[in-house]
Design an enzyme around this catalytic site. Structure first.
Site, PDB file in Angstrom:
ATOM      1  N   GLY A   1       0.429  -4.906   0.972  1.00 24.42           N
ATOM      2  CA  GLY A   1      -0.774  -4.922   0.127  1.00 24.42           C
ATOM      3  C   GLY A   1      -0.548  -5.601  -1.212  1.00 24.42           C
TER       4      GLY A   1
ATOM      5  CB  ALA B   1      -0.874  -0.015   1.239  1.00 25.38           C
TER       6      ALA B   1
END
Ligand code: COA
Length: 260
Positions: free
Chosen positions: A112, A66
């Site tokens: 992520g 992320a």
């Protein structure tokens, strides 16, 4: 549709979605997550697309996580919303897509990025790939399903160790753990994914979508996977694909599935 952070290309039933922020090692900012949601939604509705391959641009990364710069100053409420929204619009969305999604892990798949690869139906890696969930080294935990999907794929003890140590494993270790199905060279990664996608696309798309639902049912709280299998098995008998598949077999010819 045109996107800022992803590239979508369809080739004879196989659609490749490439996350395209190579300067940021394809880190997932919110705009990319939203674009991926739109692209997966469109491809699910597009009758021409039978299988989707997800990969990252450049030679270094699938997705390095992320985008840390976007959430570094978030508070508790914002952090909770970030995970909830991401899980809903991308990670759960991909896992439950009715069409097969293959992750072509072409480099770093961290945080992520690994969570996104794990949300795909299966993973194939190039030999330079490195995978891990390093969130605890940032004072946070995986929030896009990593604490749930990693133990499902590699077992609880290995997942505990990988998450607690925040370390990376290489492609061969990932193969050994069952996190990826195959390892190949960087050059051969997309051709191998396409070869497997082509094999999938010769089968009944309706039956494949039922198989995805039944397999995923095992991992859903309060859902009996055997019952879902019975329902989905029964539903297949009402499809044109079933008529074509069984007729073709009895007529000793190759099935040409209508996809209905
Ligand atoms: N979020 C935001 N930006 C990221 C990023 C992320 N998760 N991962 C990499 N980037 C950016 C870097 O900040 C750098 O940007 P800059 O050139 O503007 O400074 C660029 O991508 C290249 O990364 P860099 O760190 O210089 O490459 P490297 O080869 O030295 O290291 C990694 C590669 C993957 C080891 C390193 O980038 C890294 O540790 N990334 C974060 C991984 C992580 O913790 N992910 C989980 C997030 S929850």
């Amino acid at each position: 549709m045109s996107y800022n952070n992803i590239v979508v290309k369809e080739n004879n039933g196989i659609t490749t979605i490439t996350i395209n922020r190579p300067n940021k090692l394809n880190a997932l900012n919110m705009e990319t997550i939203k674009e991926l949601h739109e692209a997966f939604k469109d491809e699910e509705a597009d009758e021409d697309t039978k299988v989707i391959i997800l990969t990252g641009s450049g030679e270094k990364a699938f997705v390095a996580g992320a985008d840390i710069s976007e959430f570094a100053d978030f508070d508790v409420k914002e952090g909770t919303n970030l995970a909830a929204k991401g899980q809903r619009i991308l990670f759960d969305f991909v896992e439950n897509l009715s069409k097969p999604v293959i992750a072509a892990v072409n480099g770093f798949a961290l945080g992520g990025g690994l969570e996104l690869a794990m949300a795909c139906h299966f993973r194939i890696a190039s030999d330079n790939a490195k995978m891990g969930l390093p969130e605890v080294s940032l004072g946070v935990i995986p929030g896009y399903g990593g604490t749930q999907r990693l133990p499902q794929l590699i077992g609880k003890g290995r997942a505990m160790e990988l998450i607690m140590t925040a370390s990376m494993i290489d492609a061969n270790q990932a193969l050994n753990y069952g996190l990826v199905n195959h390892v190949t060279t960087q050059e051969e990664l997309l051709p191998l994914c396409e070869k497997i996608a082509r094999k999938i696309s010769n089968n009944s798309t309706v039956a494949i979508s039922s198989a995805i639902k039944a397999i995923n049912a095992h991992y859903k709280d309060g859902v009996n996977g055997f019952n879902i299998e019975i329902q989905e098995f029964g539903n297949c008998f009402g499809t044109d694909d079933f008529t074509e598949g069984t007729t073709a077999f009895l007529q000793k010819r190759k099935a040409d599935f209508p996809g209905k």
